[in-house]
Design a protein around this motif. Structure first.
Motif, PDB file in Angstrom:
ATOM      1  N   ASN A 514       0.811  -1.229   0.000  1.00  0.00           N
ATOM      2  CA  ASN A 514       0.000   0.000   0.000  1.00  0.00           C
ATOM      3  C   ASN A 514       0.844   1.277   0.000  1.00  0.00           C
ATOM      4  O   ASN A 514       1.952   1.305   0.527  1.00  0.00           O
ATOM      5  CB  ASN A 514      -0.907   0.029   1.226  1.00  0.00           C
ATOM      6  CG  ASN A 514      -1.900  -1.119   1.222  1.00  0.00           C
ATOM      7  OD1 ASN A 514      -2.212  -1.665   0.158  1.00  0.00           O
ATOM      8  ND2 ASN A 514      -2.375  -1.504   2.386  1.00  0.00           N
ATOM      9  N   PHE A 516       1.048   5.249   1.223  1.00  0.00           N
ATOM     10  CA  PHE A 516       0.496   6.141   2.237  1.00  0.00           C
ATOM     11  C   PHE A 516       0.596   7.595   1.782  1.00  0.00           C
ATOM     12  O   PHE A 516      -0.406   8.277   1.642  1.00  0.00           O
ATOM     13  CB  PHE A 516       1.229   5.909   3.566  1.00  0.00           C
ATOM     14  CG  PHE A 516       0.693   6.707   4.718  1.00  0.00           C
ATOM     15  CD1 PHE A 516      -0.649   6.637   5.079  1.00  0.00           C
ATOM     16  CD2 PHE A 516       1.531   7.525   5.459  1.00  0.00           C
ATOM     17  CE1 PHE A 516      -1.149   7.378   6.152  1.00  0.00           C
ATOM     18  CE2 PHE A 516       1.042   8.262   6.538  1.00  0.00           C
ATOM     19  CZ  PHE A 516      -0.287   8.190   6.876  1.00  0.00           C
ATOM     20  N   LEU A 552      -5.434   4.396  13.293  1.00  0.00           N
ATOM     21  CA  LEU A 552      -5.938   3.931  11.998  1.00  0.00           C
ATOM     22  C   LEU A 552      -6.921   2.818  12.312  1.00  0.00           C
ATOM     23  O   LEU A 552      -6.515   1.790  12.889  1.00  0.00           O
ATOM     24  CB  LEU A 552      -4.798   3.317  11.193  1.00  0.00           C
ATOM     25  CG  LEU A 552      -3.975   4.171  10.226  1.00  0.00           C
ATOM     26  CD1 LEU A 552      -2.938   3.304   9.548  1.00  0.00           C
ATOM     27  CD2 LEU A 552      -4.845   4.874   9.207  1.00  0.00           C
ATOM     28  N   TYR A 566      -0.953  -0.244   8.453  1.00  0.00           N
ATOM     29  CA  TYR A 566      -1.537   0.239   7.194  1.00  0.00           C
ATOM     30  C   TYR A 566      -1.563  -0.869   6.137  1.00  0.00           C
ATOM     31  O   TYR A 566      -2.552  -1.059   5.423  1.00  0.00           O
ATOM     32  CB  TYR A 566      -0.698   1.428   6.717  1.00  0.00           C
ATOM     33  CG  TYR A 566      -1.241   2.181   5.541  1.00  0.00           C
ATOM     34  CD1 TYR A 566      -2.396   2.954   5.670  1.00  0.00           C
ATOM     35  CD2 TYR A 566      -0.599   2.162   4.311  1.00  0.00           C
ATOM     36  CE1 TYR A 566      -2.883   3.677   4.589  1.00  0.00           C
ATOM     37  CE2 TYR A 566      -1.082   2.885   3.229  1.00  0.00           C
ATOM     38  CZ  TYR A 566      -2.222   3.639   3.379  1.00  0.00           C
ATOM     39  OH  TYR A 566      -2.714   4.349   2.319  1.00  0.00           O
ATOM     40  N   ASP A 567      -0.469  -1.620   6.054  1.00  0.00           N
ATOM     41  CA  ASP A 567      -0.372  -2.665   5.024  1.00  0.00           C
ATOM     42  C   ASP A 567      -1.259  -3.869   5.319  1.00  0.00           C
ATOM     43  O   ASP A 567      -1.436  -4.740   4.464  1.00  0.00           O
ATOM     44  CB  ASP A 567       1.095  -3.124   4.888  1.00  0.00           C
ATOM     45  CG  ASP A 567       1.894  -2.176   4.021  1.00  0.00           C
ATOM     46  OD1 ASP A 567       1.279  -1.476   3.198  1.00  0.00           O
ATOM     47  OD2 ASP A 567       3.117  -2.109   4.191  1.00  0.00           O
ATOM     48  N   ILE A 592      -7.291   3.496   0.592  1.00  0.00           N
ATOM     49  CA  ILE A 592      -5.964   2.940   0.311  1.00  0.00           C
ATOM     50  C   ILE A 592      -5.734   2.762  -1.184  1.00  0.00           C
ATOM     51  O   ILE A 592      -6.627   2.301  -1.908  1.00  0.00           O
ATOM     52  CB  ILE A 592      -5.796   1.584   1.033  1.00  0.00           C
ATOM     53  CG1 ILE A 592      -5.769   1.816   2.541  1.00  0.00           C
ATOM     54  CG2 ILE A 592      -4.539   0.858   0.575  1.00  0.00           C
ATOM     55  CD1 ILE A 592      -5.603   0.561   3.346  1.00  0.00           C
TER      56      ILE A 592
END
Ligand code: ZN
Length: 619
Positions: A514, A516, A552, A566-567, A592
Motif C-alpha cells: 500500500n 500512504f 488507523l 496500514y499494510d 488505500i
C-alpha cells in the motif's frame, strides 16, 4: 603614517569565547572628502540566500588618530557613513559569532571559525585596494595551542599556521579565504600533475605540485592515512579532468568536526566543511566503506571541483556582485548540477569506490528526483533563478512545488554525458564540456552566458541535441534516463519504498502493498505529520503538516508500527483516522491505493557497454 603596510587594515581578536565575540579594529588611512562608506555583505558566495550578516555586529564606533570619537551614521541594515576625513581613522566593532555552519562565524572554546563576509567591513570606493589583516593570538589559557588554518596569503614573515600578518590583494580576495583559529590536526598530501609523466618529457609543461592539507578541528579518532590516500586520488582525478596547469598550488580542506552536523562551502583555494566525526573511518574499518565516509569523500570531491566550476568558471552576474543584494541567474543547474554529477561519479572513476557503490548512490539520486513531485511544476532554470526565495527557503510544501537544481541538474548532467558519448560515437563526453568551460571562460575570467551549454554542445561540438536540451531546461518533462542507461548496459528498476528510511539505490528487503503518501516523526502518542505528497491517499484524506495522527481503524499508531498496520488492509478499503489538530480531535477517511513504485535501483546487464561510460580512463 599608519604603522600598517596596507592603507586598509583589519586587526582581529577573539574577544570572548564564552560570549562568542570577535573584535575587529579597521584602520583606514585614506582621505575622503565625502566620508567613507562601510558595508558588510548580505550573502556569501555559494549559498544563495540573503543572510544579513550585519545583524551580528553588536557594537561599532569610530575615532580619529587623536582618539576623538567620530559620528558614524547608519544608512541601512548593512552600511555606515563616516564623516569627511583627511587623516587615518579607526573603526572598532564587535561581532556576535554563534552560527555553527560553514556560511557565517562560530566562536567557542574549541575553535573560532569565520568567513570574511561575516567579519570584514568593506570600504566602498576602495574595494580594489589591498587589505592587510593581523590575526591576534587569543590570550585565554585554553587557546595556548591554537593555530591558524587559512589560505589567505601570508605577509611580513608570518608562516602558514601562525598568528600574525596576512595580505589580500583586494576585498574580493579578503572574503574568499575562510579562517579557522584553534587546535587541529594537519593531514598533508601532495598531488603532482600531469600524472604518470616522466620529468624530462620534451615539449610538455613542467610538472606542477599542489600541496593539500586536510585540517581536522574539534577532535577525532579517524584513520587519517586512509582519508589522505582517498582524497589524493580524488584530487588527482579533478586535475586530470581539466587537463591543464591547476589554478592553485596550495589547498585546504578546513573541516570542523562535531556530533552530527553537515555542510560544505567552496572558496578560491580552500573549502570549509562541517561533518560528523563518527562518520570518518576508524582504523578498525580498514576494508570497509561506511556510507557516512563515502558521503564525506563525495562532499570533498564536490567542493574541490568548485575550485574550477563556479569559483572561476561562473556566470557574469556572480562575478560582478557586491553581495549587497541577490544576484539572479538561471545557471545554478550547470554549477551545482554538474558538480553533483561529478562528485559521486569521480569516486568510481578514481577507484576510491567500486562501480556498484556508485550505481547505488546514483540510484538514490534518481529516487530523490522521482519522489520530487515539484519537478512537474518548476523547471531547473526557474529553480536556479528563484533559489533565493524557494530552494533556500523550503517549507513542508517544497517537495510538491519546487525541483532541486542540484538533483535534477545532476541527472541532466548524467543524461548529457551519455547523450554526448552516443551522438559523438564515443569521441566526446561531458568532460570535454567541462574543459571547454574552463579554457574559454574560467581560465580567462569571462562570465558564462545563460545558453553556454547549448552553445558548446550544439554549435561548438555540432551534436544534434537541441530538443533534449530544450526539454531538459525549459519544460517539466521527465528525462530519458532509463533508455540512456539501458544503452550503457544498466537497467533502471523501480519498486515501492519499504519504510521511512528507505532512500533507494538497493533492491528491497521486503515488499509493501500500500501507498500512504505522508512523512512523519515520532510523537508521545501517535506520530506528527511532517510532509504530505500531492495526489496520494494521505493527501486526499485531508491529512496536513502538523497533524498528530493517533489511530488507523482503532489501532493506536507509533512511529514504528504505522506502515505495518496500514499494510494489513486491502487496497481500496476505507480507513478511519483520528488526528489532533489545533487542540481538536478530527476524524478523516482515507482510501488505500496500491504502492507507488517511486524507489529506484540500478543493475548491470552488460559490463562491456558500461565500460564505455565508467571506465577508469579519462579521454
Ligand atoms: Zn556545490
Amino acid at each position: 603614517m599608519s604603522q600598517h603596510s596596507a592603507a586598509i587594515h583589519y586587526t582581529l581578536d577573539v574577544s570572548s569565547l564564552a560570549g562568542h565575540i570577535l573584535g575587529v579594529v579597521l584602520h583606514i588611512d585614506l582621505p575622503s572628502s565625502e566620508g567613507h562608506v562601510l558595508s558588510l555583505p548580505a550573502w556569501i558566495p555559494g549559498s544563495y540566500m540573503i543572510r544579513d550578516f550585519a545583524k551580528n555586529i553588536v557594537q561599532i564606533h569610530a575615532e580619529d588618530e587623536q582618539g576623538v570619537q567620530l559620528t558614524l551614521r547608519k544608512n541601512d541594515k548593512q552600511t555606515w557613513q563616516l564623516p569627511p576625513t583627511s587623516g587615518p581613522i579607526k573603526v572598532h566593532y564587535r561581532i556576535y559569532a554563534f552560527d555553527l555552519s560553514v556560511r557565517s562565524a562560530y566562536v567557542f572554546d574549541d575553535f573560532a571559525f569565520f568567513n570574511g563576509t561575516s567579519t570584514f567591513l568593506a570600504v566602498e570606493e576602495h574595494r580594489n585596494q589591498p587589505c592587510g589583516i593581523t590575526l591576534m593570538k587569543p590570550k585565554q589559557a585554553q587557546c595556548s595551542n591554537w593555530r591558524v588554518a587559512t589560505t589567505l596569503p601570508v605577509a611580513n614573515n608570518t608562516l602558514h599556521h601562525d598568528f600574525g600578518d596576512y595580505l589580500a590583494a583586494d576585498y574580493n580576495e579578503l572574503i574568499d579565504h575562510p579562517i579557522l583559529l584553534g587546535e587541529y590536526d594537519i593531514v598533508p598530501f601532495d598531488v603532482v600533475t600531469p600524472l604518470n609523466r616522466t620529468p624530462l618529457e620534451k615539449g610538455m609543461p613542467p610538472a606542477h605540485t599542489c600541496h593539500f592539507e586536510l585540517i581536522l578541528a574539534g577532535g577525532h579518532r579517524s584513520d587519517t592515512q586512509r582519508i589522505a590516500k582517498d582524497l589524493r586520488a580524488l584530487c588527482a582525478h579533478h586535475f586530470a579532468l581539466f587537463n591543464d596547469v591547476p589554478p592553485i598550488d596550495r589547498y585546504l580542506f578546513i573541516t570542523m568536526l562535531t556530533g552530527r552536523d553537515f555542510g560544505g562551502l567552496e572558496h578560491m583555494s580552500s573549502t570549509a566543511l562541517l561533518y560528523s566525526r563518527d562518520d570518518l573511518p576508524s582504523i578498525a574499518q580498514a576494508d570497509h566503506m561506511p556510507d557516512g565516509y563515502r558521503t564525506f569523500l563525495s562532499l570533498c570531491s564536490h567542493e574541490f571541483l568548485h575550485t574550477w566550476h563556479v569559483k572561476r568558471t561562473r556566470p557574469a552576474v556572480l562575478k560582478s556582485s557586491t553581495l549587497a543584494e541577490e544576484a539572479y541567474t538561471p545557471q545554478l543547474w550547470i554549477y551545482e548540477g554538474f558538480t553533483s554529477y561529478y562528485d559521486d561519479m569521480s569516486l568510481a572513476r578514481s577507484q576510491v569506490t567500486d562501480v556498484s557503490s556508485y550505481l547505488e548512490v546514483l540510484g538514490q539520486t534518481l529516487t530523490r528526483l522521482e519522489r520530487n513531485i515539484g519537478r512537474h511544476k518548476q523547471t531547473v532554470t526557474e529553480s536556479s533563478f528563484d533559489a533565493w526565495t524557494k530552494f533556500y527557503q523550503q517549507d513542508a510544501s517544497a517537495i510538491n512545488n519546487i525541483v532541486s537544481y542540484y538533483v535534477k541538474g545532476a541527472v541532466i548532467a548524467l543524461c548529457l554525458d551519455l547523450q554526448i558519448r552516443l551522438t559523438s560515437q564515443h569521441k566526446r563526453s561531458l568532460d570535454d564540456v567541462m574543459r571547454y568551460l574552463w579554457q574559454h571562460h574560467g581560465k580567462i575570467d569571462v562570465g558564462t552566458p545563460d545558453d553556454i551549454i547549448q552553445q558548446i554542445i550544439l554549435v561548438e561540438f555540432e551534436l544534434p541535441l537541441q530538443s533534449f536540451m530544450h526539454d531538459a531546461l525549459y519544460t517539466n518533462k521527465d528525462l530519458p534516463v532509463q533508455s540512456l542507461l539501458e544503452t550503457f548496459g544498466v537497467s533502471l528498476q523501480r519498486r515501492p519504498r519499504v519504510d521511512a528510511n528507505d532512500i533507494g539505490g538497493k533492491p528491497a528487503t521486503r515488499t509493501r502493498p500500500n501507498h500512504f503518501g505522508a512523512a512523519y516523526k515520532a510523537a508521545d502518542t501517535g506520530v506528527i505529520i511532517t510532509q504530505v505528497s500531492e495526489n496520494t491517499p494521505a493527501f486526499h484524506a485531508g491529512l496536513q503538516v502538523g497533524d498528530q495522527l493517533i489511530s488507523l481503524n482503532d489501532w493506536q499508531l507509533t512511529n514504528t508500527n504505522l506502515l505495518d498496520i496500514y499494510d494489513h488492509f486491502p487496497e481500496s478499503s476505507d480507513l478511519v483516522m483520528f488526528v489532533l489538530r489545533h487542540q481538536r480531535l478530527k476524524q478523516l477517511t482515507l482510501t488505500i491505493n496500491q504502492a507507488l513504485h517511486d524507489t529506484i535501483f540500478l543493475t548491470v546487464n552488460d559490463e562491456q557497454k558500461l565500460l564505455k561510460w565508467l571506465s577508469n580512463k579519462q579521454k
